[in-house]
Design a protein around this motif. Sequence first.
Motif, PDB file in Angstrom:
ATOM      1  N   CYS A   9       0.853  -1.190   0.000  1.00  0.00           N
ATOM      2  CA  CYS A   9       0.000   0.000   0.000  1.00  0.00           C
ATOM      3  C   CYS A   9       0.888   1.240   0.000  1.00  0.00           C
ATOM      4  N   CYS A  12      -0.028   3.936   3.125  1.00  0.00           N
ATOM      5  CA  CYS A  12       0.459   3.732   4.506  1.00  0.00           C
ATOM      6  C   CYS A  12       1.761   2.939   4.529  1.00  0.00           C
ATOM      7  N   CYS A  32      -6.927  -2.178   1.917  1.00  0.00           N
ATOM      8  CA  CYS A  32      -5.731  -2.287   2.756  1.00  0.00           C
ATOM      9  C   CYS A  32      -6.143  -2.603   4.191  1.00  0.00           C
ATOM     10  N   CYS A  35      -4.665   0.828   6.484  1.00  0.00           N
ATOM     11  CA  CYS A  35      -5.278   2.166   6.396  1.00  0.00           C
ATOM     12  C   CYS A  35      -6.658   2.126   5.741  1.00  0.00           C
ATOM     13  N   SER A  37      -7.498   1.830   2.730  1.00  0.00           N
ATOM     14  CA  SER A  37      -7.603   2.416   1.390  1.00  0.00           C
ATOM     15  C   SER A  37      -8.148   1.381   0.415  1.00  0.00           C
TER      16      SER A  37
END
Length: 237
Positions: A9, A12, A32, A35, A37
């Motif tokens: 990722c 992060c 993710c 984080c 995402s």
Amino acid sequence: MNNGNGVYCPICRSAFAEFEEHGNPPRANARCSNCRSLERHRLIFLHIIQTDSLFKKTNDPIKLLHFAPERVFYNIFDKVPGITYTACDLFPERYHYYKGNTPIEKVDITNIPFEENSFDLILCNHVLEHIPDDRKAMSELYRVMAKNGDGIFQVPLDYTREETYEDWTITSPEEREKAFGQHDHVRWYGKDYPLRLQNAGFTVFEEDYASKFSTEEFFRYGLMPTELIYHCKKTLP
Ligand SMILES: [Zn+2]
């Protein structure tokens, strides 16, 4: 267990065997675990760090306006020196769990309380599909954008539709979910989405940024193949 080094990722900077499944129907390699995402966040983030000037040292701070600030981006922009960061939403109370120094200001996107030519970069992702008068919102975004400023305005887009689908007789959350894919969406944008932005004044560039990545990178960053980036520029002499 999700230990491993198969995916990374960029937001992060965490590595895993794979990203988590997410969505309905579920998409593999999507979210993710650290984080949270999603594919679209990582695509835009990669674009921003690789091509935009946000993280480069300049003499003047970059003025960034961010609508409906995604948490993964907010946490970064809140801390990056060299950015004058304005984050806003019509419902700022929904962001009470954000722990940054930047307040979330209450702003109606169809009546933006900032001066014209104010912002070098505007991010407005997955917002316009919620706004009944999206043409007014687009013209307001254009007004407050600095001359030669840039915007990224992503929306869910149905590439099988030539024209945007709206039906103002559909008003209940249940009907909207059925017609537009989510209970609080008011349209499905089609291939004419850029035209609508052009009519507000923007120079629009549809970028297939995802195609710049190799198959390996594609999996490694957990991206989606169909997502174009919509760059909107205010080009004025
Ligand atoms: Zn992450």
